[in-house]
Structures are given as structure tokens and as C-alpha cells.
Enzyme design. Structure first.
Site, PDB file in Angstrom:
ATOM      1  N   ASP A  46      47.430  20.628   7.493  1.00  0.00           N
ATOM      2  CA  ASP A  46      48.531  20.438   8.244  1.00  0.00           C
ATOM      3  C   ASP A  46      48.724  21.876   9.265  1.00  0.00           C
ATOM      4  O   ASP A  46      48.333  23.007   8.596  1.00  0.00           O
ATOM      5  CB  ASP A  46      49.874  19.945   7.659  1.00  0.00           C
ATOM      6  CG  ASP A  46      50.992  19.907   8.643  1.00  0.00           C
ATOM      7  OD1 ASP A  46      50.691  19.417   9.909  1.00  0.00           O
ATOM      8  OD2 ASP A  46      52.090  20.416   8.323  1.00  0.00           O
ATOM      9  N   LYS A  47      49.557  22.115  10.332  1.00  0.00           N
ATOM     10  CA  LYS A  47      49.474  23.142  10.980  1.00  0.00           C
ATOM     11  C   LYS A  47      50.822  23.883  10.724  1.00  0.00           C
ATOM     12  O   LYS A  47      50.857  24.925   9.825  1.00  0.00           O
ATOM     13  CB  LYS A  47      49.379  22.782  12.469  1.00  0.00           C
ATOM     14  CG  LYS A  47      49.679  24.032  13.320  1.00  0.00           C
ATOM     15  CD  LYS A  47      49.480  23.874  14.897  1.00  0.00           C
ATOM     16  CE  LYS A  47      49.894  24.860  15.671  1.00  0.00           C
ATOM     17  NZ  LYS A  47      51.336  25.016  16.047  1.00  0.00           N
TER      18      LYS A  47
END
Length: 309
Positions: A3-4
């Protein structure tokens, strides 16, 4: 699969730009957005609310709050129904961004910023942009994983341009952007066809993907409770530089298990042959069997002091 926000970045977002349209002031835009986002658990919403409260803004009453995961939120403030979210969500609720607004959004995304669009149901009344800081250890961590024959993939709900900006900074070449939570799950299932998948995330939106992956790793310190519960591993200090160590330890453990099984079977095979030949009697056979068990335990114990390079 990463995920970022909150994973490859610190997740400590701060408001960088408040851009009103159509006669609305910056303060009014921030007040409306913070009032609605105060009911949200999303990092973007928390950052906007903190910005308003730190500016001494008192938030108006919000009614009819509704959240659509991965898209945005809606709420009634006063007599008006407002929508706060990404461009797709605003468009689904009857408002399209004008050409000048689209150009502005493209510029913000190319700078790696996340944008929240605000609509009153008839027109776009403003944009609030937020910026985050990439973890300095992220690029080295991705390089080490690559050296361990591991492919890194970015799975994010952010716009593609913002995702490409971060991916280029940390050295990830494969990315999937504009993903809803269920789309992250489908991407994990596709990746599982290529091999074992480890998903690293921190938010509510990541929980289904963490559960779907072969191994889920949650950011334990700042991650949501749902994400931590869904994961198999929690990084208690959110130090993603430990991920290569986790991969190395996993590989080493599997090798140790396979080596121990092989050694145990070889000892048993030799013992059986010696017993058939009459060299081992029941007493010495029992001793050899226990010696094999001790060797297996000793091999496992070596993991305790195994040095990671």
C-alpha cells in the site's frame, strides 16, 4: 505488494494547498471539509480536521454522514448536501471537473500530492491537496527485496500520476492505481497466480487484501485495528526496513525445516539398515533415534543466533 499511504510513506499528511472555486473562501472550504471529515477514519480526513482545529476553526454540525470506501464521503451541512472525495466519486454524484480544474489536479498529482475534491451537488467548489513524506528507508528496502528475488508491486487507491511519482522515488516498476478495496483483493488474487504474495498495509481499506494474501503484514504502530487484526504479522515500530529481514528469516526457517526433515529421515534409514543387519539392538536403536531428535532441535536452535547480512 505494498500500500502507499502509511506504508511506503509516513502517513503523516498535512494540508499543502487549499484552492477554492466560485466565490468560496479558503477558510469556508476548510471548515466545510473538516466538519464532514471529522466523522471519517481515513488519514486524509484526519489531516484536514487537524488543520482546521489547529487554525482555531469551530466545526459546524454534520448530518447524514455517509462513507463509500475508496471513493469519498457525503454529508449535509446546513441545508446543503456536500460531497468530498476523488474525481470519480464527484462525477458519480453529478459534477464533472472543468478543464482548468483537471489541469490543476494533474499538476498536484505530478507533485505526488493527494487531492480531495469538494462539491455542493451542482458544481465543484474547491480542492484541498495534501502531501506526505516518503520513508527514507523505502528505496533501500525495495532494493534489498529485489536482490532476494522478490518482486515489489504498488497497490494504491491514489491516482496513477501520484502513484507513479512515489514508485519512481522508491524503485518500484510495477504498480496498480485507482483501486477500491475489492479491486486490491482481485489484484492480490491475480498476483497469487505468479507465486506467494505478501501484502503490506496499514488502513481499513487494506484489511481485505491483507486477509487474502498468503501473508499479511500490518503497520502495527499507526495502522488501523482492523488491519492489524486481519494481518499475520504486525511491525510494532512501523520500521519497513525490517521486511527484508523478515523475508530472509522466513527463507532460512524453511531451509532449516527441510534440512532437519532430511537429516532425520537419513538417520532413521541408516538405523533401520543397521538394525536389519543386527548391528543395532533395541537399546542402541533407541539411543540413535533420540540422537536424531536432538540434532533436529539443535538445527532449529541455530536460527536464534543466525546473523542477517
Amino acid at each position: 505488494a505494498f500500500d502507499k499511504t502509511g506504508t511506503l510513506t509516513y502517513g503523516k499528511l498535512h494540508v499543502s494547498d487549499i484552492i477554492p472555486f466560485g466565490g468560496v473562501s479558503e477558510r469556508e472550504l476548510l471548515t466545510l471539509t473538516a466538519a464532514a471529515e471529522s466523522r471519517s477514519e481515513h488519514p486524509l480526513g484526519k489531516a484536514i480536521t487537524d488543520e482546521a482545529l489547529s487554525s482555531g476553526i469551530s466545526l459546524p454540525l454534520v448530518e447524514g454522514f455517509k462513507m463509500e470506501a475508496g471513493k469519498g464521503i457525503s454529508a449535509q451541512i446546513g441545508e446543503t448536501q456536500y460531497y468530498f472525495g476523488n474525481e470519480k466519486y464527484i462525477k458519480e454524484n453529478g459534477v464533472s471537473a472543468a478543464d482548468d480544474a483537471s489541469a490543476l489536479l494533474d499538476r498536484l498529482r505530478s507533485e505526488g500530492k493527494a487531492s480531495v475534491l469538494i462539491s455542493d451537488g451542482t458544481e465543484l467548489i474547491g480542492v484541498i491537496a495534501l502531501s506526505d513524506t516518503i520513508r527514507p528507508e523505502a528505496a533501500e528496502m525495495i532494493r534489498r527485496l529485489k536482490d532476494m528475488n522478490t518482486t515489489s508491486v504498488l497497490l494504491t487507491g491514489d491516482h496513477r500520476k501520484a502513484a507513479e511519482f512515489l514508485a519512481s522515488q522508491v524503485g518500484i516498476s510495477e504498480l496498480r492505481s485507482d483501486l477500491l478495496p475489492e479491486e486490491k483483493v482481485s489484484n492480490i488474487n491475480v498476483l497469487k497466480q505468479r507465486g506467494k504474495v505478501c501484502m503490506i498495509g496499514d488502513g481499513v481499506n487494506d484489511a481485505p487484501a491483507l486477509k487474502t494474501a498468503d501473508v499479511g503484514v500490518a503497520m502495527g504502530a499507526m495502522g488501523s485495528d482492523i488491519a492489524v487484526d486481519a494481518a499475520d504479522v504486525a511491525l510494532m515500530d512501523d520500521n519497513i526496513s525490517k521486511l527484508p529481514y523478515l523475508k530472509w528469516l522466513s527463507n532460512t526457517t524453511i531451509k532449516t525445516i527441510k534440512g532437519a526433515i532430511t537429516l532425520s529421515m537419513c538417520i532413521n534409514f541408516v538405523a533401520i539398515m543397521l538394525s536389519v543387519l543386527g548391528i543395532l539392538n533395541p537399546t542402541t536403536g533407541a539411543l540413535v533415534h533420540n540422537a536424531g531428535s536432538c540434532f533436529v532441535v539443535l538445527l532449529a536452535a541455530l536460527l536464534y543466533d543466525r546473523k542477517y547480512k
